[in-house]
Design an enzyme around this catalytic site. Structure first.
Site, PDB file in Angstrom:
ATOM      1  N   HIS A 283       0.600  -0.882   0.366  1.00 49.86           N
ATOM      2  CA  HIS A 283      -0.242   0.085   0.546  1.00 49.86           C
ATOM      3  C   HIS A 283       1.023   1.267  -0.206  1.00 49.86           C
ATOM      4  O   HIS A 283       2.243   1.276   0.629  1.00 49.86           O
ATOM      5  CB  HIS A 283      -1.103  -0.158   1.000  1.00 49.86           C
ATOM      6  CG  HIS A 283      -2.004   1.109   0.913  1.00 49.86           C
ATOM      7  ND1 HIS A 283      -1.840   1.827   1.535  1.00 49.86           N
ATOM      8  CD2 HIS A 283      -3.318   0.720   0.529  1.00 49.86           C
ATOM      9  CE1 HIS A 283      -3.233   3.013   1.332  1.00 49.86           C
ATOM     10  NE2 HIS A 283      -4.119   2.119   0.767  1.00 49.86           N
ATOM     11  N   ASP A 341      -7.886  -5.134   0.230  1.00 47.71           N
ATOM     12  CA  ASP A 341      -8.880  -5.876  -1.342  1.00 47.71           C
ATOM     13  C   ASP A 341      -8.267  -7.632  -1.640  1.00 47.71           C
ATOM     14  O   ASP A 341      -9.223  -8.037  -2.265  1.00 47.71           O
ATOM     15  CB  ASP A 341      -7.712  -5.576  -2.358  1.00 47.71           C
ATOM     16  CG  ASP A 341      -8.730  -3.617  -2.750  1.00 47.71           C
ATOM     17  OD1 ASP A 341      -9.611  -3.566  -2.035  1.00 47.71           O
ATOM     18  OD2 ASP A 341      -7.718  -2.919  -2.719  1.00 47.71           O
TER      19      ASP A 341
HETATM   20  N1  ACO Z   1       4.899  -7.706  -5.049  1.00 49.62           N
HETATM   21  C1  ACO Z   1       5.480  -7.695  -5.363  1.00 49.62           C
HETATM   22  N2  ACO Z   1       6.014  -7.059  -4.862  1.00 49.62           N
HETATM   23  C2  ACO Z   1       5.458  -5.557  -4.750  1.00 49.62           C
HETATM   24  C3  ACO Z   1       4.810  -5.291  -4.469  1.00 49.62           C
HETATM   25  C4  ACO Z   1       3.347  -6.951  -4.499  1.00 49.62           C
HETATM   26  N3  ACO Z   1       2.361  -6.591  -4.712  1.00 49.62           N
HETATM   27  N4  ACO Z   1       3.762  -4.128  -3.625  1.00 49.62           N
HETATM   28  C5  ACO Z   1       5.177  -3.269  -3.825  1.00 49.62           C
HETATM   29  N5  ACO Z   1       6.149  -4.603  -4.337  1.00 49.62           N
HETATM   30  C6  ACO Z   1       7.161  -3.712  -4.292  1.00 49.62           C
HETATM   31  C7  ACO Z   1       7.678  -3.316  -5.656  1.00 49.62           C
HETATM   32  O1  ACO Z   1       8.786  -3.656  -6.749  1.00 49.62           O
HETATM   33  C8  ACO Z   1       9.174  -2.116  -5.066  1.00 49.62           C
HETATM   34  O2  ACO Z   1      10.228  -3.121  -4.878  1.00 49.62           O
HETATM   35  P1  ACO Z   1      11.961  -2.487  -4.923  1.00 49.62           P
HETATM   36  O3  ACO Z   1      12.130  -1.438  -3.460  1.00 49.62           O
HETATM   37  O4  ACO Z   1      12.958  -3.404  -4.696  1.00 49.62           O
HETATM   38  O5  ACO Z   1      12.126  -1.553  -6.320  1.00 49.62           O
HETATM   39  C9  ACO Z   1       8.982  -1.823  -3.689  1.00 49.62           C
HETATM   40  O6  ACO Z   1       7.668  -2.365  -3.400  1.00 49.62           O
HETATM   41  C10 ACO Z   1       7.792  -0.661  -3.561  1.00 49.62           C
HETATM   42  O7  ACO Z   1       7.219  -0.583  -4.324  1.00 49.62           O
HETATM   43  P2  ACO Z   1       6.293   0.599  -5.056  1.00 49.62           P
HETATM   44  O8  ACO Z   1       5.620   0.400  -6.347  1.00 49.62           O
HETATM   45  O9  ACO Z   1       7.364   2.012  -4.728  1.00 49.62           O
HETATM   46  O10 ACO Z   1       5.015   1.421  -4.242  1.00 49.62           O
HETATM   47  P3  ACO Z   1       3.608   1.821  -3.818  1.00 49.62           P
HETATM   48  O11 ACO Z   1       3.840   2.085  -2.332  1.00 49.62           O
HETATM   49  O12 ACO Z   1       4.300   3.309  -4.433  1.00 49.62           O
HETATM   50  O13 ACO Z   1       2.984   1.162  -4.445  1.00 49.62           O
HETATM   51  C11 ACO Z   1       0.473  -0.361  -4.512  1.00 49.62           C
HETATM   52  C12 ACO Z   1       1.676   0.574  -4.122  1.00 49.62           C
HETATM   53  C13 ACO Z   1       0.443   0.297  -6.205  1.00 49.62           C
HETATM   54  C14 ACO Z   1      -0.160  -0.523  -3.832  1.00 49.62           C
HETATM   55  C15 ACO Z   1       1.842  -1.644  -4.917  1.00 49.62           C
HETATM   56  O14 ACO Z   1       1.738  -2.037  -3.414  1.00 49.62           O
HETATM   57  C16 ACO Z   1       1.067  -2.797  -5.725  1.00 49.62           C
HETATM   58  O15 ACO Z   1       1.521  -2.469  -6.552  1.00 49.62           O
HETATM   59  N6  ACO Z   1       0.733  -3.591  -5.118  1.00 49.62           N
HETATM   60  C17 ACO Z   1      -0.480  -4.642  -5.748  1.00 49.62           C
HETATM   61  C18 ACO Z   1      -1.071  -3.801  -6.443  1.00 49.62           C
HETATM   62  C19 ACO Z   1      -2.915  -3.867  -5.328  1.00 49.62           C
HETATM   63  O16 ACO Z   1      -3.166  -4.867  -4.257  1.00 49.62           O
HETATM   64  N7  ACO Z   1      -3.732  -2.720  -5.574  1.00 49.62           N
HETATM   65  C20 ACO Z   1      -4.169  -1.948  -4.170  1.00 49.62           C
HETATM   66  C21 ACO Z   1      -4.334  -0.764  -3.609  1.00 49.62           C
HETATM   67  S1  ACO Z   1      -5.209  -0.780  -1.901  1.00 49.62           S
HETATM   68  C22 ACO Z   1      -6.091   0.414  -2.449  1.00 49.62           C
HETATM   69  O17 ACO Z   1      -6.580   0.358  -3.691  1.00 49.62           O
HETATM   70  C23 ACO Z   1      -7.607   0.113  -1.767  1.00 49.62           C
END
Ligand code: ACO
Length: 407
Positions: A283, A341
């Site tokens: 998140h 979710d």
């Molecule tokens: N699976 C694997 N790796 C992940 C995931 C994941 N679900 N989420 C983040 N990471 C990793 C990224 O690859 C990144 O790794 P790095 O540092 O080695 O490059 C690190 O964790 C940070 O990720 P960011 O994308 O910078 O985190 P951000 O805060 O921008 O993204 C997000 C948050 C979009 C929710 C992300 O975690 C994601 O895509 N999750 C999956 C989709 C999801 O579940 N969305 C629902 C959000 S809740 C809602 O809308 C109610």
């Protein structure tokens, strides 16, 4: 409360300096009194009340009242608010014709973007956004009609006749009635399941300046009407990184299919050459745990108990996946915990709601937050049209070459 804040308005803008902050990682786009989040501590408050208390002690109508008015209603205010919302649950018969213009297999969110936006063609009587009573009436209409519009999208999709709202039922029960009743069969809402749906609505009602709420505010900042603004919010919420995640999460669990394949998917999520992410994990704001996920997990157990689905294949798979991911160094180091979710899809599936409707139900819930945020912005005498700056990285000035000479 919250991190150190630097108000850069006078500091920088008058000096012709601006900040570059892609994704708004550390830039507040607005001030708000509605929702507070502490992502490190896993705190979520609506108007100061912890989500844990609201989810257990209140219903969605009380939460809507709270978001709109700043205080919880007393018993009399609650009765009156319930009645007002019930007065507005019907949609204009002309609106029903809009549905027939869509393909039956269209995604419900595609239909909802169009139908909710079209509401602005029906309510010319309350379009003066400078009038607080008009804004309030639009809020009532949106909150009341969203379940009707959402259920109609479902009925159209499955080829059944629309079911009219039944105002003797509460908000969640009425939605289930419009979804599941048929001309051949009454639908008797199960109170445990209706309460679970109500809780989903409470947990998704607002979440401060997330992408869709920011979209609603930005659209509204130009003076656009509230129905158009909410339609913009719906379009944004549909994205898989935002509201589309619960549908995507359930699809992912179906794809994994069996506990023996969890390792394979965890490895894919960790592989930087693979775009795959474990949906339902991570998140932008919660870097410890998502308090909504905890409540949703409890609700999930209650629903599966009620329906005798303890051995539900996907729920067992989800719990196993959660355990494995939470013990994995990659997820620990990046503070990736299950978000709301992760469980809400399983609950909705148990309620008989198909995955294609999950984001539409999120939309119903978030409409309360969107309209409260929109109203807060418009009520602020100092609000300005939102106009982000950009960091230009394109070509420098160059001369147009006549067409015949271009290579
Ligand atoms: N699976 C694997 N790796 C992940 C995931 C994941 N679900 N989420 C983040 N990471 C990793 C990224 O690859 C990144 O790794 P790095 O540092 O080695 O490059 C690190 O964790 C940070 O990720 P960011 O994308 O910078 O985190 P951000 O805060 O921008 O993204 C997000 C948050 C979009 C929710 C992300 O975690 C994601 O895509 N999750 C999956 C989709 C999801 O579940 N969305 C629902 C959000 S809740 C809602 O809308 C109610």
């Amino acid at each position: 409360m919250g991190p150190d804040v630097v108000d850069i308005r006078t500091l920088y803008s008058r000096a012709g300096v601006f900040t570059y902050d892609p994704g708004f990682l550390s830039t507040a786009s607005s001030s708000s009194k509605i929702t507070f989040i502490d992502g490190d501590k896993g705190i979520l408050l609506y108007r100061g009340y912890p989500i844990e208390q609201l989810a257990v002690q209140c219903d969605f109508m009380e939460v809507c009242y709270l978001l709109l008015n700043g205080e919880l209603p007393n018993a009399q205010q609650k009765t009156s608010f319930d009645l007002t919302i019930k007065e507005h649950t019907m949609v204009h018969e002309q609106l029903a014709r809009f549905y027939t213009g869509f393909r039956r297999d269209a995604h419900p969110m595609a239909v909802m973007v169009g139908v909710v936006g079209a509401l602005s063609a029906f309510y010319h009587d309350a379009m003066d956004i400078s009038d607080a009573s008009h804004r309030e009436l639009s809020a009532f209409r949106l909150i009341a009609k969203l379940p009707t519009i959402t259920a109609m999208a479902y009925k159209y999709n499955i080829g059944q006749p629309f079911v009219y709202p039944r105002n003797s039922l509460n908000y969640a029960e009425n939605f289930m009635h419009m979804m599941f009743a048929t001309p051949a069969e009454e639908y008797k809402p199960n109170p445990v399941l209706a309460r679970a749906l109500d809780r989903i609505l409470i947990l998704h009602a607002d979440h401060e300046q997330n992408a869709s709420t920011s979209t609603v505010r930005l659209a509204g900042s130009s003076g656009a009407n509230p129905f158009a603004c909410i339609s913009a919010g719906i379009a944004c919420l549909w994205g898989p990184a935002h509201g589309g995640a619960n549908e995507a999460c359930l699809n992912m669990l179906e794809e994994i299919g069996d506990e023996s394949r969890i390792g394979e998917y965890i490895n894919r999520a960790k592989d930087k050459n693979d775009p795959f992410r474990l949906v339902g994990f991570g998140h932008r704001v919660y870097k410890n745990f998502d308090p909504r996920a905890k409540l949703m997990r409890e609700t999930c157990h209650e629903v599966l108990d009620e329906l005798g689905l303890h051995d539900d294949r996907l729920f067992k798979l989800a719990l196993r996946l959660e355990k494995i991911a939470l013990e994995d160094e990659y997820f620990i180091a990046r503070k990736l915990y299950p978000n709301v979710d992760f469980y809400s899809g399983i609950v909705q599936r148990a309620l008989g709601i198909p995955p294609s409707m999950f984001t539409a139900i999120f939309t119903m819930a978030r409409t309360a937050g969107w309209i409260a945020q929109w109203n807060e912005m418009i009520s602020d005498p100092e609000y300005k049209i939102g106009r982000p700056r950009q960091l230009y990285t394109g070509a420098t000035t160059r001369d147009v070459v006549p067409l015949a000479l271009r290579t």
